[in-house]
Design a protein around this motif. Structure first.
Motif, PDB file in Angstrom:
ATOM      1  N   MET A 119       4.752  33.601  -7.774  1.00 47.98           N
ATOM      2  CA  MET A 119       4.972  33.092  -6.419  1.00 47.98           C
ATOM      3  C   MET A 119       4.929  31.567  -6.375  1.00 47.98           C
ATOM      4  O   MET A 119       5.641  30.937  -5.593  1.00 47.98           O
ATOM      5  CB  MET A 119       3.952  33.704  -5.459  1.00 47.98           C
ATOM      6  CG  MET A 119       4.207  35.182  -5.181  1.00 47.98           C
ATOM      7  SD  MET A 119       3.167  35.896  -3.871  1.00 47.98           S
ATOM      8  CE  MET A 119       1.618  36.119  -4.758  1.00 47.98           C
ATOM      9  N   GLU A 120       4.116  30.975  -7.243  1.00 47.51           N
ATOM     10  CA  GLU A 120       4.080  29.507  -7.333  1.00 47.51           C
ATOM     11  C   GLU A 120       5.433  28.966  -7.796  1.00 47.51           C
ATOM     12  O   GLU A 120       5.947  27.986  -7.249  1.00 47.51           O
ATOM     13  CB  GLU A 120       2.979  29.094  -8.316  1.00 47.51           C
ATOM     14  CG  GLU A 120       2.844  27.594  -8.510  1.00 47.51           C
ATOM     15  CD  GLU A 120       1.794  27.251  -9.559  1.00 47.51           C
ATOM     16  OE1 GLU A 120       1.996  26.261 -10.300  1.00 47.51           O
ATOM     17  OE2 GLU A 120       0.778  27.984  -9.652  1.00 47.51           O
ATOM     18  N   ILE A 121       6.037  29.622  -8.794  1.00 48.95           N
ATOM     19  CA  ILE A 121       7.347  29.193  -9.290  1.00 48.95           C
ATOM     20  C   ILE A 121       8.422  29.410  -8.222  1.00 48.95           C
ATOM     21  O   ILE A 121       9.298  28.561  -8.030  1.00 48.95           O
ATOM     22  CB  ILE A 121       7.705  29.979 -10.575  1.00 48.95           C
ATOM     23  CG1 ILE A 121       6.763  29.577 -11.709  1.00 48.95           C
ATOM     24  CG2 ILE A 121       9.161  29.737 -10.976  1.00 48.95           C
ATOM     25  CD1 ILE A 121       6.895  30.449 -12.937  1.00 48.95           C
TER      26      ILE A 121
ATOM     27  N   LYS B 204      15.785  32.854  -9.185  1.00 45.35           N
ATOM     28  CA  LYS B 204      14.665  32.319  -9.970  1.00 45.35           C
ATOM     29  C   LYS B 204      13.960  33.441 -10.730  1.00 45.35           C
ATOM     30  O   LYS B 204      13.519  33.250 -11.865  1.00 45.35           O
ATOM     31  CB  LYS B 204      13.673  31.597  -9.058  1.00 45.35           C
ATOM     32  CG  LYS B 204      14.136  30.241  -8.554  1.00 45.35           C
ATOM     33  CD  LYS B 204      13.067  29.593  -7.683  1.00 45.35           C
ATOM     34  CE  LYS B 204      13.520  28.276  -7.111  1.00 45.35           C
ATOM     35  NZ  LYS B 204      12.495  27.668  -6.221  1.00 45.35           N
ATOM     36  N   LEU B 205      13.836  34.613 -10.096  1.00 44.91           N
ATOM     37  CA  LEU B 205      13.231  35.741 -10.789  1.00 44.91           C
ATOM     38  C   LEU B 205      14.017  36.111 -12.038  1.00 44.91           C
ATOM     39  O   LEU B 205      13.449  36.612 -13.023  1.00 44.91           O
ATOM     40  CB  LEU B 205      13.150  36.956  -9.857  1.00 44.91           C
ATOM     41  CG  LEU B 205      11.996  36.999  -8.865  1.00 44.91           C
ATOM     42  CD1 LEU B 205      12.179  38.143  -7.887  1.00 44.91           C
ATOM     43  CD2 LEU B 205      10.650  37.125  -9.582  1.00 44.91           C
ATOM     44  N   HIS B 206      15.325  35.854 -12.022  1.00 45.90           N
ATOM     45  CA  HIS B 206      16.174  36.189 -13.174  1.00 45.90           C
ATOM     46  C   HIS B 206      16.035  35.194 -14.328  1.00 45.90           C
ATOM     47  O   HIS B 206      16.694  35.359 -15.357  1.00 45.90           O
ATOM     48  CB  HIS B 206      17.644  36.264 -12.740  1.00 45.90           C
ATOM     49  CG  HIS B 206      18.037  37.593 -12.160  1.00 45.90           C
ATOM     50  ND1 HIS B 206      17.558  38.043 -10.950  1.00 45.90           N
ATOM     51  CD2 HIS B 206      18.848  38.578 -12.625  1.00 45.90           C
ATOM     52  CE1 HIS B 206      18.074  39.231 -10.695  1.00 45.90           C
ATOM     53  NE2 HIS B 206      18.852  39.583 -11.690  1.00 45.90           N
ATOM     54  N   SER B 207      15.201  34.178 -14.174  1.00 44.79           N
ATOM     55  CA  SER B 207      14.968  33.254 -15.281  1.00 44.79           C
ATOM     56  C   SER B 207      14.111  33.932 -16.345  1.00 44.79           C
ATOM     57  O   SER B 207      13.352  34.869 -16.058  1.00 44.79           O
ATOM     58  CB  SER B 207      14.251  31.998 -14.782  1.00 44.79           C
ATOM     59  OG  SER B 207      12.928  32.306 -14.359  1.00 44.79           O
TER      60      SER B 207
ATOM     61  N   ASN C 275      -0.734  36.690 -12.910  1.00 48.74           N
ATOM     62  CA  ASN C 275       0.700  36.570 -13.195  1.00 48.74           C
ATOM     63  C   ASN C 275       1.519  36.581 -11.904  1.00 48.74           C
ATOM     64  O   ASN C 275       2.504  35.845 -11.763  1.00 48.74           O
ATOM     65  CB  ASN C 275       1.168  37.663 -14.158  1.00 48.74           C
ATOM     66  CG  ASN C 275       1.102  39.057 -13.584  1.00 48.74           C
ATOM     67  OD1 ASN C 275       0.111  39.421 -12.957  1.00 48.74           O
ATOM     68  ND2 ASN C 275       2.140  39.850 -13.808  1.00 48.74           N
ATOM     69  N   ASN C 276       1.121  37.395 -10.920  1.00 49.55           N
ATOM     70  CA  ASN C 276       1.845  37.399  -9.650  1.00 49.55           C
ATOM     71  C   ASN C 276       1.650  36.101  -8.881  1.00 49.55           C
ATOM     72  O   ASN C 276       2.570  35.612  -8.213  1.00 49.55           O
ATOM     73  CB  ASN C 276       1.414  38.595  -8.802  1.00 49.55           C
ATOM     74  CG  ASN C 276       1.988  39.902  -9.306  1.00 49.55           C
ATOM     75  OD1 ASN C 276       3.012  39.915  -9.988  1.00 49.55           O
ATOM     76  ND2 ASN C 276       1.325  41.005  -8.994  1.00 49.55           N
TER      77      ASN C 276
END
Length: 514
Positions: free
Chosen positions: A53-55, A349-352, A48-49
């Protein structure tokens, strides 16, 4: 001409060949993050990590530290690109000059960040008109009194006779009854082992009277380490008559022998081991503590364990615990960050929603099961449960302010019986529970608090222990000495500074009480 073109093509192919062996890690930038220790560990190799990081299009270099290490890092200037702080303590570091203003960055790159950011939250992370942090918001209700319900049944208690908070299983127990429960759990061999080896009241973590005795303070009109407005004045709870009355009650319990005498010196691992071994019948704890005891093997040691949750009602009807505050973590970008625009884009992006689920629950199908609509059905897979229990699944969660998603996911009952215990505790956060609200919440910490806060805390803690254990009698003369020591340590300076800040924020004219 053709020969020149062939030479040029040949040279280009050589250049491409020299580039080709580079890995993804070498191709993409790295964002460093120093996080306030949330009990997790960072493993960049979990699937998942890797997907996160890919996203994000970056590598994440994450370090988890305690508050002292964080302070030392700011003192040395050895800073990560992004740092997180507990609650609103970021304000202590604004004057260092190491925190970047975020207003323009959020406006330009924070599309997802802005969605849940209301005026209240933004005001809490704004100092002198400038936004220096992003909020991570959570539910306010975190602390309850936990009881060994199986012991109480053995001792002849019927908890069903007590009223409960609306729509909950949280009992409202009068202080006089609670005293009797503590006495019986201490002196009547509740575990039936024939030994005098139990105490009614102890602590679940490192010695901290503000938490350990919160239920007793709450039964006397407040909780430690909060400020209240009363009669047009701002009071520190530790200087009120209500606090003095709570100390009288605690001294009574101490003299009854129902408080673990090691409570003031226990470390967290020791306290946890004592609870798991069946030495303590009651403690005030973080919402998830009782579940964590079961998760970590308490059933093997105490197979009859059954928990009940309560609030204690004082003689004048007072009851409640600490309002933990909406904002439990703040996220900052430092001046050490060479590309703050990229750092803000990463946070956005993390907030998506996609990243939130990856952080909190992992990859659908691999880490959690879904229903016919592709939604989480309340069940983690064996691999997902392993990462969750190993505290490596959701290390990044405090970087994402998504309380609506959080509550939606938390409202889905799990199918695993052990996780169902956790769920039962988790739903307490949604209750309309009695809480004491700190008048200073959301105010920037004044310089006086930074200068004198440690001395004042040490003064309060020292007198607190002496009053409770009877080393000092709680009489008018000793109480006056304590208040004078509190003032001299800097308590009155801190109180005056908070009163001024409170008035500035609220347009009021309250005076410091002392």
């Amino acid at each position: 001409m053709k020969k020149c073109r062939l030479v040029a093509l040949f040279l280009a192919l050589i250049m491409l060949a020299s580039i080709a062996p580079l890995t993804l890690a070498e191709d993409v930038p790295t964002i460093t993050i120093m996080m306030n220790n949330n009990g997790r560990t960072w493993d960049p190799e979990t699937s998942n990590n890797k997907k996160i990081m890919e996203i994000l299009g970056v590598n994440l270099d994450v370090t988890l530290v305690d508050a002292e290490t964080m302070t030392l890092s700011f003192s040395s200037g050895d800073l990560a690109d992004i740092v997180t702080f507990s609650n609103l303590t970021f304000s202590e570091f604004v004057d260092t000059g190491y925190l970047l203003p975020l207003d323009d960055l959020v406006e330009k790159y924070g599309e997802n960040i802005k969605k849940p950011l209301d005026d209240f939250a933004k005001g809490c992370v704004t100092v002198n008109g400038t936004m220096y942090a992003l909020p991570y918001e959570n539910n306010n209700v975190k602390y309850f009194t936990t009881l060994r319900a199986d012991w109480l049944k053995t001792l002849g208690y019927d908890l069903s006779v007590y009223p409960q908070l609306p729509d909950s299983d949280v009992y409202e127990i009068p202080l006089a009854d609670y005293e009797k429960m503590l006495e019986d759990m201490t002196k009547k061999d509740p575990d039936g082992n024939g030994k005098d080896d139990t105490y009614g009241l102890s602590t679940y973590g490192a010695a901290n009277d503000a938490t350990s005795f919160m239920s007793i303070y709450g039964a006397f009109g407040g909780v430690r380490e909060q400020y209240y407005v009363k009669d047009e004045a701002l009071w520190a709870y530790e200087t009120t008559d209500e606090y003095r009355n709570a100390l009288v009650e605690l001294n009574k319990l101490w003299n009854m022998g129902v408080i673990d005498p090691e409570l003031f010196i226990l470390q967290k691992d020791q306290a946890k081991a004592n609870i798991m071994a069946g030495k303590h019948g009651s403690y005030v704890s973080w919402w998830s503590t009782a579940y964590e005891m079961i998760r970590d093997g308490m059933y093997d040691l105490q197979p009859t364990t059954e928990w009940a949750t309560a609030v204690i009602v004082g003689p004048d009807g007072y009851k409640g615990a600490k309002d933990n505050g909406r904002i439990t973590t703040t996220i900052c970008i430092t001046t050490a960050c060479e590309n703050p625009e990229l750092a803000m884009q990463v946070l956005d992006k993390l907030h998506s929603e996609e990243c939130w689920w990856l952080v909190r629950y992992g990859i659908a199908g691999e880490h959690y099961e879904v229903d016919e609509n592709g939604k989480y059905n309340g069940t983690r897979t064996a691999e997902g449960q392993k990462l969750f229990e190993g505290m490596t699944m959701d290390t990044l969660y405090t970087l994402i302010n998504a309380i609506d998603l959080e509550n939606e996911a938390n409202s889905i009952p799990p199918t695993d019986p052990i996780m169902l215990i956790r769920y039962g505790m988790l739903v307490h956060q949604f209750l309309d529970a009695p809480l004491y609200h700190d008048a200073a919440y959301g105010l920037a910490q004044p310089q006086e608090s930074m200068d004198f806060g440690v001395d004042v805390k040490n003064c309060v803690t020292s007198y607190n222990m002496k009053f409770i254990t009877g080393e000092l009698e709680i009489n008018d003369a000793n109480w006056a000495d304590y208040l004078e020591a509190w003032k001299n340590a800097g308590g009155s300076d801190i109180l005056a500074a908070y009163a001024e800040a409170y008035n500035d924020k609220n347009g009021t004219d309250v005076e410091p009480a002392m």
